[in-house]
Write an enzyme that holds these catalytic residues in place. Structure first.
Site, PDB file in Angstrom:
ATOM      1  CE1 TYR A  14      -3.833  -2.266   0.290  1.00  0.00           C
ATOM      2  CE2 TYR A  14      -2.580  -3.317   2.039  1.00  0.00           C
ATOM      3  CZ  TYR A  14      -3.637  -3.326   1.155  1.00  0.00           C
ATOM      4  OH  TYR A  14      -4.497  -4.398   1.128  1.00  0.00           O
ATOM      5  CG  HIS A  19      -7.242   4.386   1.022  1.00  0.00           C
ATOM      6  ND1 HIS A  19      -8.127   5.443   1.155  1.00  0.00           N
ATOM      7  CD2 HIS A  19      -7.918   3.309   1.499  1.00  0.00           C
ATOM      8  CE1 HIS A  19      -9.263   5.019   1.676  1.00  0.00           C
ATOM      9  NE2 HIS A  19      -9.159   3.731   1.899  1.00  0.00           N
ATOM     10  CG  ASN A  66     -12.117  -0.399   5.813  1.00  0.00           C
ATOM     11  OD1 ASN A  66     -11.818   0.678   5.309  1.00  0.00           O
ATOM     12  ND2 ASN A  66     -12.588  -1.397   5.091  1.00  0.00           N
ATOM     13  CG  ASP A  91      -7.629   8.763   1.255  1.00  0.00           C
ATOM     14  OD1 ASP A  91      -8.472   8.320   0.460  1.00  0.00           O
ATOM     15  OD2 ASP A  91      -7.459   8.258   2.390  1.00  0.00           O
ATOM     16  CG  ASN A 112     -15.112   2.433   4.393  1.00  0.00           C
ATOM     17  OD1 ASN A 112     -16.262   2.841   4.565  1.00  0.00           O
ATOM     18  ND2 ASN A 112     -14.803   1.626   3.395  1.00  0.00           N
TER      19      ASN A 112
END
Length: 188
Positions: A14, A19, A66, A91, A112
């Protein structure tokens, strides 16, 4: 005690994705303050320092986006801090790359990580710095936010991350309203 948390997802997979703009911004702030994320606690990587005499914890939750609220709740409980002591950097697809927006409260707006924080803190009233990552309506949202920034956006992104880091510091030094007046209209 103030807590400045950048949101993102842990792991190389990631790294540098849209994100993870919150992680990137809090990294920029840590660098500016001469701090390193060398400690792990609260299901997070964290660094502790001072801004204008105020104790500050910089936090990068490792719970995945999340469940960001879980890590934040642990940190608040440990330091007996209130949601009003929190600044979240994250973000936002509704802002173009190169823009930031500061708010004192509000809904999750479909994000989320913010939904999780609202759920775990039992309030929508905490400071937030939204970092524009833009959107492409032809690309599914999950693919978009987990995608990396193209090279041609690097300069705008870097300037926005620096601006978000400065805004986080400004909130601690001079208050949220001052930071909103200073940064919400700025474009890179």
């Amino acid at each position: 005690m103030k807590i400045i948390a950048g949101l993102g997802n842990p792991g190389l997979k990631y790294e540098n994705t849209r994100h993870n703009a919150g992680f990137m911004a809090v990294d920029a702030l840590a660098e500016k303050l001469g701090l390193e994320f060398s400690q792990e606690k609260f299901s997070s990587k964290f660094a502790k320092g001072r801004i204008s005499g105020e104790d500050v914890v910089l936090l990068k939750p490792q719970t995945y986006m999340n469940d960001s609220g879980i890590a934040l709740r642990q940190c608040l409980d440990f330091y007996k801090a209130a949601p009003s002591d929190v600044v979240i950097l994250y973000d936002d697809v509704d802002l173009p790359v190169g823009r930031i927006r500061i708010r004192q409260k509000g809904s999750a707006g479909g994000h989320n990580g913010i939904k999780s924080i609202i759920h775990c803190l039992f309030t929508e009233e905490f400071d937030r710095i939204r970092i524009g990552v833009g959107k492409d309506v032809q690309i599914p949202m999950i693919s978009w936010v987990l995608g990396k920034f193209p090279l041609e956006q690097k300069q705008s992104l870097d300037q926005a991350l620096d601006m978000a880091a400065e805004a986080g510091e400004d909130i601690i030094r001079k208050g949220t309203m001052h930071a909103m007046n200073r940064y919400n209209a700025k474009k890179v």
